[in-house]
Write a protein that holds these residues in place. Structure first.
Motif, PDB file in Angstrom:
ATOM      1  N   THR A 160       4.889  -4.456  11.502  1.00 31.87           N
ATOM      2  CA  THR A 160       4.531  -4.796  12.637  1.00 31.87           C
ATOM      3  C   THR A 160       4.784  -6.095  13.205  1.00 31.87           C
ATOM      4  O   THR A 160       4.986  -7.222  12.338  1.00 31.87           O
ATOM      5  N   GLU A 161       4.981  -6.404  14.611  1.00 32.38           N
ATOM      6  CA  GLU A 161       5.199  -7.813  14.961  1.00 32.38           C
ATOM      7  C   GLU A 161       4.216  -8.765  14.650  1.00 32.38           C
ATOM      8  O   GLU A 161       4.483  -9.913  14.514  1.00 32.38           O
ATOM      9  N   GLU A 162       2.985  -8.410  14.793  1.00 28.60           N
ATOM     10  CA  GLU A 162       2.006  -9.199  14.411  1.00 28.60           C
ATOM     11  C   GLU A 162       1.805  -9.789  12.949  1.00 28.60           C
ATOM     12  O   GLU A 162       1.739 -10.966  12.720  1.00 28.60           O
ATOM     13  N   ARG A 163       2.219  -8.701  11.988  1.00 32.28           N
ATOM     14  CA  ARG A 163       1.976  -9.106  10.686  1.00 32.28           C
ATOM     15  C   ARG A 163       3.323  -9.910  10.188  1.00 32.28           C
ATOM     16  O   ARG A 163       3.164 -10.629   9.247  1.00 32.28           O
ATOM     17  N   LYS A 164       4.483  -9.815  10.940  1.00 32.43           N
ATOM     18  CA  LYS A 164       5.565 -10.572  10.745  1.00 32.43           C
ATOM     19  C   LYS A 164       5.315 -12.072  10.861  1.00 32.43           C
ATOM     20  O   LYS A 164       6.028 -13.043  10.297  1.00 32.43           O
ATOM     21  N   LYS A 165       4.143 -12.564  11.580  1.00 33.05           N
ATOM     22  CA  LYS A 165       3.718 -14.028  11.623  1.00 33.05           C
ATOM     23  C   LYS A 165       3.608 -14.658  10.290  1.00 33.05           C
ATOM     24  O   LYS A 165       3.538 -15.972  10.005  1.00 33.05           O
ATOM     25  N   LYS A 166       2.990 -13.658   9.231  1.00 30.60           N
ATOM     26  CA  LYS A 166       2.460 -14.111   7.948  1.00 30.60           C
ATOM     27  C   LYS A 166       3.175 -13.628   6.790  1.00 30.60           C
ATOM     28  O   LYS A 166       3.238 -14.038   5.724  1.00 30.60           O
ATOM     29  N   TYR A 167       4.204 -12.704   7.245  1.00 26.84           N
ATOM     30  CA  TYR A 167       4.903 -11.694   6.144  1.00 26.84           C
ATOM     31  C   TYR A 167       6.159 -11.352   6.316  1.00 26.84           C
ATOM     32  O   TYR A 167       6.488 -11.244   7.430  1.00 26.84           O
ATOM     33  N   ASP A 168       6.788 -11.179   5.107  1.00 24.04           N
ATOM     34  CA  ASP A 168       8.245 -10.899   5.279  1.00 24.04           C
ATOM     35  C   ASP A 168       8.250  -9.297   4.790  1.00 24.04           C
ATOM     36  O   ASP A 168       7.454  -8.937   3.843  1.00 24.04           O
ATOM     37  N   PHE A 169       8.808  -8.390   5.487  1.00 24.39           N
ATOM     38  CA  PHE A 169       9.122  -6.717   5.008  1.00 24.39           C
ATOM     39  C   PHE A 169      10.575  -6.342   4.465  1.00 24.39           C
ATOM     40  O   PHE A 169      11.626  -6.951   4.953  1.00 24.39           O
ATOM     41  N   ALA A 170      10.726  -5.568   3.710  1.00 28.33           N
ATOM     42  CA  ALA A 170      11.836  -4.836   3.157  1.00 28.33           C
ATOM     43  C   ALA A 170      11.306  -3.533   3.487  1.00 28.33           C
ATOM     44  O   ALA A 170      10.594  -2.672   2.524  1.00 28.33           O
ATOM     45  N   SER A 171      12.123  -2.655   4.642  1.00 31.04           N
ATOM     46  CA  SER A 171      11.735  -1.418   4.690  1.00 31.04           C
ATOM     47  C   SER A 171      12.013  -0.267   3.923  1.00 31.04           C
ATOM     48  O   SER A 171      13.111  -0.435   3.062  1.00 31.04           O
ATOM     49  N   TYR A 172      11.271   0.912   3.517  1.00 29.15           N
ATOM     50  CA  TYR A 172      11.642   1.854   2.672  1.00 29.15           C
ATOM     51  C   TYR A 172      11.365   3.222   2.819  1.00 29.15           C
ATOM     52  O   TYR A 172      11.529   4.141   2.363  1.00 29.15           O
ATOM     53  N   ARG A 173      10.434   3.502   4.023  1.00 25.78           N
ATOM     54  CA  ARG A 173      10.054   4.752   4.320  1.00 25.78           C
ATOM     55  C   ARG A 173       9.840   4.815   6.034  1.00 25.78           C
ATOM     56  O   ARG A 173       9.319   3.924   6.504  1.00 25.78           O
ATOM     57  N   LYS A 174       9.871   5.961   6.585  1.00 28.07           N
ATOM     58  CA  LYS A 174       9.454   5.983   7.938  1.00 28.07           C
ATOM     59  C   LYS A 174       8.029   6.427   7.903  1.00 28.07           C
ATOM     60  O   LYS A 174       7.396   6.616   7.037  1.00 28.07           O
ATOM     61  N   ASP A 175       7.471   5.577   9.053  1.00 28.81           N
ATOM     62  CA  ASP A 175       6.150   5.674   9.350  1.00 28.81           C
ATOM     63  C   ASP A 175       5.908   6.851  10.282  1.00 28.81           C
ATOM     64  O   ASP A 175       5.909   6.696  11.593  1.00 28.81           O
ATOM     65  N   ASN A 176       5.437   8.138   9.660  1.00 28.20           N
ATOM     66  CA  ASN A 176       5.607   9.327  10.596  1.00 28.20           C
ATOM     67  C   ASN A 176       4.165   9.852  10.733  1.00 28.20           C
ATOM     68  O   ASN A 176       3.426  10.162   9.762  1.00 28.20           O
ATOM     69  N   LEU A 177       4.025  10.559  11.879  1.00 26.56           N
ATOM     70  CA  LEU A 177       2.803  11.420  12.113  1.00 26.56           C
ATOM     71  C   LEU A 177       3.538  12.974  11.977  1.00 26.56           C
ATOM     72  O   LEU A 177       4.807  13.117  12.081  1.00 26.56           O
ATOM     73  N   ALA A 178       2.714  13.840  11.585  1.00 28.34           N
ATOM     74  CA  ALA A 178       3.073  15.317  11.540  1.00 28.34           C
ATOM     75  C   ALA A 178       2.038  16.376  12.064  1.00 28.34           C
ATOM     76  O   ALA A 178       0.881  15.965  12.093  1.00 28.34           O
ATOM     77  N   PHE A 179       2.601  17.513  12.466  1.00 28.62           N
ATOM     78  CA  PHE A 179       1.766  18.639  12.691  1.00 28.62           C
ATOM     79  C   PHE A 179       1.717  19.633  11.315  1.00 28.62           C
ATOM     80  O   PHE A 179       2.665  19.575  10.915  1.00 28.62           O
ATOM     81  N   GLU A 180       0.639  19.906  11.146  1.00 25.66           N
ATOM     82  CA  GLU A 180       0.317  20.761  10.156  1.00 25.66           C
ATOM     83  C   GLU A 180      -0.048  22.331  10.708  1.00 25.66           C
ATOM     84  O   GLU A 180      -0.989  22.185  11.627  1.00 25.66           O
ATOM     85  N   VAL A 181       0.326  23.334  10.152  1.00 26.37           N
ATOM     86  CA  VAL A 181       0.114  24.767  10.574  1.00 26.37           C
ATOM     87  C   VAL A 181       0.089  25.643   9.665  1.00 26.37           C
ATOM     88  O   VAL A 181       0.696  25.230   8.738  1.00 26.37           O
ATOM     89  N   LEU A 182      -0.364  26.706   9.865  1.00 27.72           N
ATOM     90  CA  LEU A 182      -0.261  27.609   8.534  1.00 27.72           C
ATOM     91  C   LEU A 182       1.124  28.127   8.468  1.00 27.72           C
ATOM     92  O   LEU A 182       1.914  28.176   9.338  1.00 27.72           O
ATOM     93  N   LYS A 183       1.695  28.467   7.162  1.00 30.57           N
ATOM     94  CA  LYS A 183       2.715  28.531   6.996  1.00 30.57           C
ATOM     95  C   LYS A 183       3.338  29.574   7.773  1.00 30.57           C
ATOM     96  O   LYS A 183       4.474  29.799   7.818  1.00 30.57           O
ATOM     97  N   LYS A 184       2.646  30.847   7.843  1.00 31.56           N
ATOM     98  CA  LYS A 184       2.789  31.935   8.811  1.00 31.56           C
ATOM     99  C   LYS A 184       3.140  31.762  10.124  1.00 31.56           C
ATOM    100  O   LYS A 184       3.933  32.491  10.964  1.00 31.56           O
ATOM    101  N   SER A 185       2.706  30.631  10.438  1.00 33.02           N
ATOM    102  CA  SER A 185       2.942  30.463  12.139  1.00 33.02           C
ATOM    103  C   SER A 185       4.426  30.044  12.346  1.00 33.02           C
ATOM    104  O   SER A 185       5.173  29.592  11.591  1.00 33.02           O
ATOM    105  N   THR A 186       4.829  30.630  13.478  1.00 35.92           N
ATOM    106  CA  THR A 186       6.333  30.383  13.983  1.00 35.92           C
ATOM    107  C   THR A 186       6.640  29.202  14.716  1.00 35.92           C
ATOM    108  O   THR A 186       7.725  28.827  15.122  1.00 35.92           O
ATOM    109  N   TRP A 187       5.444  28.349  15.148  1.00 33.63           N
ATOM    110  CA  TRP A 187       5.499  27.273  15.866  1.00 33.63           C
ATOM    111  C   TRP A 187       6.209  26.057  15.373  1.00 33.63           C
ATOM    112  O   TRP A 187       5.657  25.740  14.185  1.00 33.63           O
ATOM    113  N   ASN A 188       6.854  25.421  15.947  1.00 29.23           N
ATOM    114  CA  ASN A 188       7.380  24.050  15.457  1.00 29.23           C
ATOM    115  C   ASN A 188       7.371  22.945  16.622  1.00 29.23           C
ATOM    116  O   ASN A 188       7.706  23.383  17.780  1.00 29.23           O
TER     117      ASN A 188
END
Length: 344
Positions: A160-188
């Motif tokens: 975050t830009e706020e945290r950059k005031k005090k810390y340095d970063f080296a990115s390694y993963r996407k920060d994602n949200l996800a939808f969870e459904v039953l496996k049998k669901s056809t919705w995406n």
């Protein structure tokens, strides 16, 4: 840590799977709470040049042995004090109860396991350093970095830009949200809020994902379309609602969704991920990053070590072991654009 994903919030909202592995999780939580906030709980690196990820993971990961060799040119980039110490002190903010699959005490009830400490061990191997894992509460993790007790945090920390005031970063993963459904669901989820019309979706109260979902609900309402949002007291209740068909989907942090998909695979109601959305919103891909004290000189060697793992395939195998392949980044960047100040 992402603003939508505090460790305490994860614990409160039950992102540790409780329906299929309740007993095991209770044991893990008890073991982690007993582990001192400044104690070392590092897994042993295997034979020379081998790091085994997913050890003692209680089903959260597929145990995978990865060959990793020191890269002397990257080791040479390290600050002299770290290089001479021969170790990389890695901070994890997993107290009191941890969060599968990110960081929690393993099946031996003492070893800190999960995707985050395992990745820290991989990076340390590239740097030619012995990993020393220290476990803290979320707040004290940053105190540890500030005080020099910790060289770097691998603990699902969002850039975050706020945290950059005090810390340095080296990115390694996407920060994602996800939808969870039953496996049998056809919705995406196709990335467009329009295809949520007519659904009933559960979300955690007070979270970033709730904010996003309610914004989509308001947009749909203006178009004369309905999105029903439901709340439950914990993840177990949400799981039951999804399994019984009272909700069509759950919207939450991707690691928790990926974990439950693995844990429910052999149950009567298996689930799956049905699409992701950036935790930073539509205009910016949120990123999880290794976090070091600003000006420490660690960000570049950390990024170079991560890129070495990406280029040589160990990175993809680590993500696959934890069912997090959909959070892969093509390259690690030093201090990339982060969550804006008005949302961080």
């Amino acid at each position: 840590m992402p603003t939508h994903l505090s460790l305490r919030g994860l614990t409160r909202r039950g992102l540790i799977r409780g329906v299929t592995a309740a007993t095991a999780v209770t044991t893990l939580a008890t073991g982690l709470a007993a582990c001192g906030g400044d104690s070392e709980a590092a897994a042993k690196t295997g034979s020379a040049g081998t790091v085994t990820v997913g050890q003692l993971s209680n089903g959260a990961a597929k145990e995978t042995a990865l060959k990793v060799s020191e890269v002397k040119s990257i080791n040479a980039e390290l600050p002299a004090s770290v290089r001479k110490s021969g170790k990389l002190v890695i901070g994890i903010g997993a107290l009191p109860a941890g969060t599968a699959p990110l960081n929690y005490v393993g099946s031996d009830q003492k070893t800190l396991t999960g995707s985050e400490p395992d990745f820290g061990r991989l990076v340390a191997a590239v740097l030619g350093l012995k990993p020393e894992i220290k476990n803290f509460t979320w707040e004290n993790l940053f105190v540890g970095i500030d005080s020099g007790k910790v060289d770097v945090a691998f603990s699902n920390v969002t850039d975050t830009e706020e945290r950059k005031k005090k810390y340095d970063f080296a990115s390694y993963r996407k920060d994602n949200l996800a939808f969870e459904v039953l496996k049998k669901s056809t919705w995406n989820f196709d990335g467009d809020y329009e295809n949520l019309a007519g659904l009933t979706v559960s979300v955690g109260s007070g979270t970033n994902q709730e904010k996003i979902l309610l914004e989509w609900k308001a947009k749909l309402a203006k178009e004369g379309k309905k999105l029903t949002v439901k709340y439950f007291p914990d993840q177990n209740a949400t799981n039951l609602a999804l399994g019984s068909g009272r909700i069509d989907a759950f919207f939450g942090p991707n690691p928790g969704v990926a974990y439950r998909a693995r844990q429910t695979a052999r149950t009567p109601n298996p689930t799956r991920g049905a699409g992701t959305f950036s935790g930073a919103g539509a205009s910016l891909q949120g990123l999880i990053a290794a976090t070091a004290k600003k000006g420490s000189g660690l960000a570049k060697p950390l990024a170079d070590a991560i890129n070495h793992l990406i280029e040589n395939g160990q990175y993809a195998k680590w993500l696959a072991a934890y069912n997090l392949a959909n959070e892969a980044v093509p390259t690690s960047r030093v201090n990339p654009p982060g969550l804006p100040l008005d949302n961080s």
